[in-house]
Design an enzyme around this catalytic site. Structure first.
Site, PDB file in Angstrom:
ATOM      1  N   LYS A 115      41.334  37.559  17.591  1.00 21.09           N
ATOM      2  CA  LYS A 115      41.948  38.852  17.287  1.00 21.09           C
ATOM      3  C   LYS A 115      43.407  38.884  17.718  1.00 21.09           C
ATOM      4  CE  LYS A 115      37.915  41.842  16.997  1.00 21.09           C
ATOM      5  NZ  LYS A 115      37.214  43.030  17.512  1.00 21.09           N
ATOM      6  N   LYS A 197      32.797  33.812   6.754  1.00 23.37           N
ATOM      7  CA  LYS A 197      31.884  34.947   6.821  1.00 23.37           C
ATOM      8  C   LYS A 197      32.450  36.154   6.064  1.00 23.37           C
ATOM      9  CE  LYS A 197      30.233  38.045  10.243  1.00 23.37           C
ATOM     10  NZ  LYS A 197      30.205  38.494  11.622  1.00 23.37           N
ATOM     11  N   LYS A 200      34.534  42.728   7.249  1.00 26.06           N
ATOM     12  CA  LYS A 200      35.042  44.008   6.765  1.00 26.06           C
ATOM     13  C   LYS A 200      36.554  44.117   6.898  1.00 26.06           C
ATOM     14  CE  LYS A 200      33.008  46.445  10.741  1.00 26.06           C
ATOM     15  NZ  LYS A 200      32.155  47.560  11.134  1.00 26.06           N
TER      16      LYS A 200
END
Ligand code: TRP
Length: 335
Positions: A115, A197, A200
Site C-alpha cells: 500500500k 487477483k 476493488k
C-alpha cells in the site's frame, strides 16, 4: 452469545464497491457459519480512512455494505453486526497494543509495503498501524477463529503474536486466534489480467465485477474478459489463466464442479462460454441485489440494527478492555 460456541470475527472495509471475488471469498462463506459459531461481523470503517476517502461516499458505502451483509443472509438475530467506529474500544485497545508492537515488525508487513507503494503520496501512520487495529478488532471479542483470505493471514498472525506477548508480559488475557481459511479456495482473478487477483481498487473497471453492477455491465465485462488465442475451454491455470478464471467463476456461482463445467462447454466457442459465465453470476446475485436495494432504502431499519449491534458488541469489547486497562496499571474509573 452463550459462551459455549467458538467465536468468529471478521470484517470488510466499506471502501469502494465489494467485488464478486470478495463475496465468494468472504460473506458467502460466513452465512453458514452463523449456525455453528457465535459470529461477529463488522464494517471496518476505521480501517478505510487509512486511504483517502470522500466522506459522503464513505457514509454511503457503509450503509451499502451493511445492507449487502443482510441481503446475503447475515442475520442480526444470530450474529452481531455493527460498524467499527461505533465501538470506541477498538481504538482504545489498539493504543495499548501499539505499545507492545514493534516498529520493525510493522515495517515488514507485506500489505503495508504494497500500500505504501500504491499510495506513495499518503504513507500515513494509520496505514502502518492498520494491522494493530485489526488485532484489536479480533482480540477484543476473545475470538477463536478469523475467516480471512490468504492476503490477510499475516495480519492474523500478528494478532496471535500480540495476544501471546501481552498474555506472557502480564497474565492470560486474550484468546489466541486462528485463521479460518476457506476449504475451497476459489480465488477470483481480474478479468483483464487473470494472473492478478480481482481487486476493488483496480483502476480498470472492466477487470472487476462488483456486487452492485447491473446486468448489462456484468454481461459487457464478461464479454470483454481476456482469454487466449486457443479455442479450448479447459482448466489450466498456468497456460490458460483467463479461461481457468472464467471456469472458476462459473463453478462458484452455478454450484457446478469445474470438471462438469468443462464437459458442459466442450466444443463451444469462447463467446457463448463468456455469456454463460455472465448469466451464472447474474442469476446468483440478482436476488441479493434487489434485496440490498430494498434494505438500503430503509435507513431506520439499518440504523436500528446498528444500534442493537453496537450495544451487544460494546458489552463484550468493554469487558476485555477493562481487563487490559487494569493489567497495565491504569487506575479504575469511578462512576
Ligand atoms: N483487513 C481486512 C481486509 O481488508 C479487514 C479487517 C479489519 C478484518 N479488521 C478485521 C478482517 C478483523 C478480519 C478480522 O480484508
Amino acid at each position: 452469545m452463550d459462551g459455549k460456541k467458538q467465536v468468529v470475527f471478521s470484517g470488510v472495509q466499506p471502501t469502494g464497491k465489494i467485488t464478486i471475488g470478495n463475496y465468494i471469498g468472504s460473506i458467502k462463506n460466513w452465512v453458514p457459519m452463523q449456525e455453528q459459531y457465535d459470529c461477529i461481523f463488522c464494517v471496518v470503517d476505521l480501517h478505510s480512512i487509512t486511504v483517502s476517502q470522500i466522506p459522503a461516499e464513505l457514509r454511503k458505502n457503509t450503509f451499502d455494505l451493511l445492507s449487502l451483509y443482510l441481503a446475503c443472509g447475515l442475520d442480526p438475530q444470530k450474529s452481531i453486526l455493527f460498524v467499527q467506529s461505533h465501538v470506541s474500544a477498538h481504538t482504545e485497545l489498539a493504543w495499548v497494543l501499539n505499545t507492545i508492537a514493534y516498529v520493525g515488525e510493522m515495517n515488514r508487513m507485506t500489505q503495508f509495503k504494497d500500500k505504501s507503494r500504491k499510495h506513495a503520496d499518503n504513507i500515513n501512520m494509520g496505514l502502518m498501524d492498520y494491522p494493530v487495529l485489526m488485532a484489536s478488532d479480533i482480540l477484543l471479542y476473545q475470538t477463536d477463529l478469523v475467516p480471512v483470505g490468504v492476503d490477510q493471514k499475516q495480519h492474523v498472525e500478528l494478532a496471535r503474536d500480540l495476544a501471546q506477548r501481552f498474555n506472557s508480559r502480564f497474565s492470560p488475557t486474550f484468546v489466541v486466534p486462528d485463521c479460518l481459511t476457506p476449504k475451497v479456495g476459489a480465488k477470483i482473478m481480474s478479468l483483464q489480467e487473470p494472473n492478478a487477483k480481482m481487486s476493488k481498487s483496480d483502476v480498470n473497471e472492466n477487470a472487476v465485477v462488483t456486487m452492485f453492477d447491473d446486468k448489462d455491465a456484468i454481461l459487457r465485462k464478461f464479454k470483454r474478459a481476456v482469454t487466449d488465442s486457443d479455442t479450448e475451454i479447459r482448466f489450466d491455470k498456468e497456460n490458460k489463466p483467463g479461461v481457468s478464471n472464467l471456469l472458476t467463476i462459473y463453478s462458484a456461482f452455478s454450484g457446478e464442479t469445474i470438471q462438469k463445467a468443462e464437459e458442459r462447454f466442450a466444443g463451444k466457442g469462447y463467446g457463448e462460454f463468456k455469456i454463460a459465465v455472465a448469466e451464472s453470476v447474474i442469476e446468483a446475485i440478482s436476488p441479493i441485489q434487489s434485496e440490498q436495494k430494498r434494505l438500503a432504502a430503509d435507513k431506520a431499519y439499518l440504523e436500528n440494527i446498528l444500534k442493537e449491534g453496537s450495544e451487544k458488541a460494546e458489552r463484550i469489547a468493554n469487558r476485555t478492555l477493562q481487563k487490559v486497562y487494569k493489567k497495565v496499571g491504569f487506575i479504575p474509573k469511578l462512576r
